[in-house]
Design an enzyme around this catalytic site. Structure first.
Site, short mmCIF file in Angstrom:
data_model
loop_
_atom_site.label_atom_id
_atom_site.label_comp_id
_atom_site.label_asym_id
_atom_site.label_seq_id
_atom_site.Cartn_x
_atom_site.Cartn_y
_atom_site.Cartn_z
N LYS A 17 -13.45 14.38 65.91
CA LYS A 17 -12.99 13.79 64.69
C LYS A 17 -12.33 12.26 65.25
CE LYS A 17 -9.53 16.78 64.27
NZ LYS A 17 -9.98 17.74 65.07
N ARG A 92 -2.92 19.16 57.74
CA ARG A 92 -3.65 20.26 58.36
C ARG A 92 -3.05 21.76 57.77
NH1 ARG A 92 -4.21 18.13 63.76
NH2 ARG A 92 -4.79 19.56 65.25
N ARG A 131 -13.46 17.09 78.08
CA ARG A 131 -12.84 16.05 77.46
C ARG A 131 -11.91 15.34 78.42
NH1 ARG A 131 -10.16 15.83 71.81
NH2 ARG A 131 -9.10 17.85 72.77
N ARG A 163 -5.60 16.65 78.79
CA ARG A 163 -4.44 16.90 77.74
C ARG A 163 -4.20 18.42 78.44
NH1 ARG A 163 -6.45 15.58 71.84
NH2 ARG A 163 -5.43 17.72 71.39
N ARG A 174 -6.03 27.74 69.12
CA ARG A 174 -6.08 26.47 68.30
C ARG A 174 -7.26 26.66 67.26
NH1 ARG A 174 -6.84 21.69 72.47
NH2 ARG A 174 -7.50 20.45 70.66
P1 AP5 Z 1 -12.71 14.46 70.06
O1 AP5 Z 1 -13.36 13.27 69.31
O2 AP5 Z 1 -11.43 14.11 71.04
O3 AP5 Z 1 -12.12 15.64 69.22
P2 AP5 Z 1 -11.10 16.08 68.19
O4 AP5 Z 1 -11.80 16.50 66.95
O5 AP5 Z 1 -10.59 14.48 67.89
O6 AP5 Z 1 -10.49 17.12 69.14
P3 AP5 Z 1 -8.97 17.16 69.00
O7 AP5 Z 1 -8.78 18.12 70.07
O8 AP5 Z 1 -7.92 15.85 69.55
O9 AP5 Z 1 -8.47 17.74 67.97
P4 AP5 Z 1 -7.00 18.56 67.37
O10 AP5 Z 1 -7.05 18.58 65.91
O11 AP5 Z 1 -7.06 19.65 68.00
O12 AP5 Z 1 -5.94 17.68 68.31
P5 AP5 Z 1 -4.81 16.53 67.58
O13 AP5 Z 1 -4.80 15.55 68.58
O14 AP5 Z 1 -5.00 16.55 66.21
O15 AP5 Z 1 -14.03 14.99 70.80
C1 AP5 Z 1 -13.71 16.02 71.91
C2 AP5 Z 1 -14.66 16.18 72.85
O16 AP5 Z 1 -15.92 16.28 72.57
C3 AP5 Z 1 -14.59 14.48 73.78
O17 AP5 Z 1 -14.46 14.77 74.99
C4 AP5 Z 1 -15.84 13.93 72.93
O18 AP5 Z 1 -16.15 12.84 73.97
C5 AP5 Z 1 -16.84 15.17 72.97
N1 AP5 Z 1 -17.69 14.75 71.80
C6 AP5 Z 1 -17.37 14.28 70.85
N2 AP5 Z 1 -18.53 14.10 70.01
C7 AP5 Z 1 -19.50 14.68 70.65
C8 AP5 Z 1 -20.74 14.78 70.26
N3 AP5 Z 1 -21.59 14.60 69.08
N4 AP5 Z 1 -21.52 15.77 71.20
C9 AP5 Z 1 -20.89 16.07 72.59
N5 AP5 Z 1 -19.77 15.70 72.93
C10 AP5 Z 1 -19.14 15.23 71.81
O19 AP5 Z 1 -3.56 17.62 67.79
C11 AP5 Z 1 -3.04 18.08 69.00
C12 AP5 Z 1 -1.80 18.92 68.59
O20 AP5 Z 1 -0.89 18.01 67.85
C13 AP5 Z 1 -2.04 20.13 67.72
O21 AP5 Z 1 -2.40 21.38 68.36
C14 AP5 Z 1 -0.61 20.30 66.97
O22 AP5 Z 1 0.33 20.92 68.02
C15 AP5 Z 1 -0.15 19.06 66.80
N6 AP5 Z 1 -0.33 18.39 65.78
C16 AP5 Z 1 -1.17 17.18 65.29
N7 AP5 Z 1 -1.20 16.95 63.90
C17 AP5 Z 1 -0.68 17.83 63.44
C18 AP5 Z 1 -0.28 18.26 62.03
N8 AP5 Z 1 -0.91 17.38 60.80
N9 AP5 Z 1 0.38 19.31 61.86
C19 AP5 Z 1 0.86 20.07 62.78
N10 AP5 Z 1 0.72 19.62 64.09
C20 AP5 Z 1 -0.15 18.62 64.39
#
Ligand code: AP5
Length: 217
Positions: A17, A92, A131, A163, A174
């Site tokens: 994402k 979410r 990552r 992270r 997760r």
């Molecule tokens: P990446 O693009 O970083 O993936 P992502 O989907 O953004 O993953 P996140 O782990 O950031 O999502 P998340 O929803 O768990 O975390 P968030 O920060 O929102 O890609 C991942 C890896 O794959 C990278 O290394 C990339 O290079 C690689 N990659 C990408 N595309 C690829 C491809 N096509 N092929 C191969 N490799 C590829 O949330 C973190 C925490 O914050 C949550 O757990 C929660 O505690 C809190 N939080 C955030 N938002 C909320 C909310 N709305 N409500 C409640 N808690 C929240």
């Protein structure tokens, strides 16, 4: 009718994402609104909010709806979202989705697309544990699929960080939370005719091409 591009990115942790949202934002000239990044910034600044959320995030739990809705309300109230925005990691829960509907109505904005990035669970672990992120720019790398120029340094020589929630034992909780709390939003937005499914498996550029096609670019 407004020509603003107001999008949501849905998808499991590690689906890509953040990676694809950054590319789409650059293409559209709109800001990326990532609640995960906002919460990590709060943590890094040592604020009271940061202290409240640090442990929850480390364990892969969800921060309360109230906290994230307040953050998004403040962010979408700023002038730079006039041409549009890409919400990454929000909503979410159903409660967050309903709160977003009310907020957008108050602001006189409509959603244009909700992108669901689809990646199977068995590919997620490798994506998350591989990552690395630039400490200052937040640039996302993958040790195998999008390697940084050096093992421990990114472009411009910035330090790379991993992270605290990107470890194997936190990935499963997760994913379970995503299935229980966030996956129901797929039907919520499909019912509204907004859902665009994008296969997230393939090279970064292949996924970007599918994404652009799905949102009419
Ligand atoms: P990446 O693009 O970083 O993936 P992502 O989907 O953004 O993953 P996140 O782990 O950031 O999502 P998340 O929803 O768990 O975390 P968030 O920060 O929102 O890609 C991942 C890896 O794959 C990278 O290394 C990339 O290079 C690689 N990659 C990408 N595309 C690829 C491809 N096509 N092929 C191969 N490799 C590829 O949330 C973190 C925490 O914050 C949550 O757990 C929660 O505690 C809190 N939080 C955030 N938002 C909320 C909310 N709305 N409500 C409640 N808690 C929240």
């Amino acid at each position: 009718m407004s020509s603003a591009q107001n999008l949501i990115f849905l998808g499991p942790p590690g689906a890509g994402k953040g990676t694809q949202a950054k590319r789409l934002c650059a293409r559209l000239g709109v800001p990326q609104v990532s609640t995960g990044d906002m919460l990590r910034e709060a943590k890094a600044s040592g604020s009271e909010l940061g202290r409240q959320v640090a442990e929850i995030m480390k364990l892969g739990g969800l921060v309360s709806d109230e906290i994230v809705i307040d953050l998004v309300r403040e962010r979408l109230g700023r002038a730079d979202v006039a041409p549009g925005f890409v919400l990454d990691g929000f909503p979410r829960t159903l409660g967050q989705a309903e709160a977003l509907d009310r907020l957008l109505q108050t602001l006189g904005k409509d959603l244009t697309h909700v992108v669901q990035l689809e990646v199977r669970d068995d590919l997620i672990l490798e994506r998350i544990t591989g990552r690395r992120q630039g400490e200052t720019t937040g640039r996302i790398y993958h040790l195998k699929y999008d390697p940084p120029p050096f093992a421990d340094r990114g472009e411009g020589g910035e330090r790379l960080i991993q992270r605290p929630d990107d470890v194997e034992e936190v990935v499963q909780p997760r994913l379970a939370l995503y299935a229980a709390q966030t996956a129901p939003l797929v039907a919520y937005y499909a019912d509204k005719g907004l859902l665009r499914r994008v296969d997230g498996v393939g090279s970064l550029d292949e996924v970007t091409q599918r994404l652009y096609h799905a949102v009419g670019l």
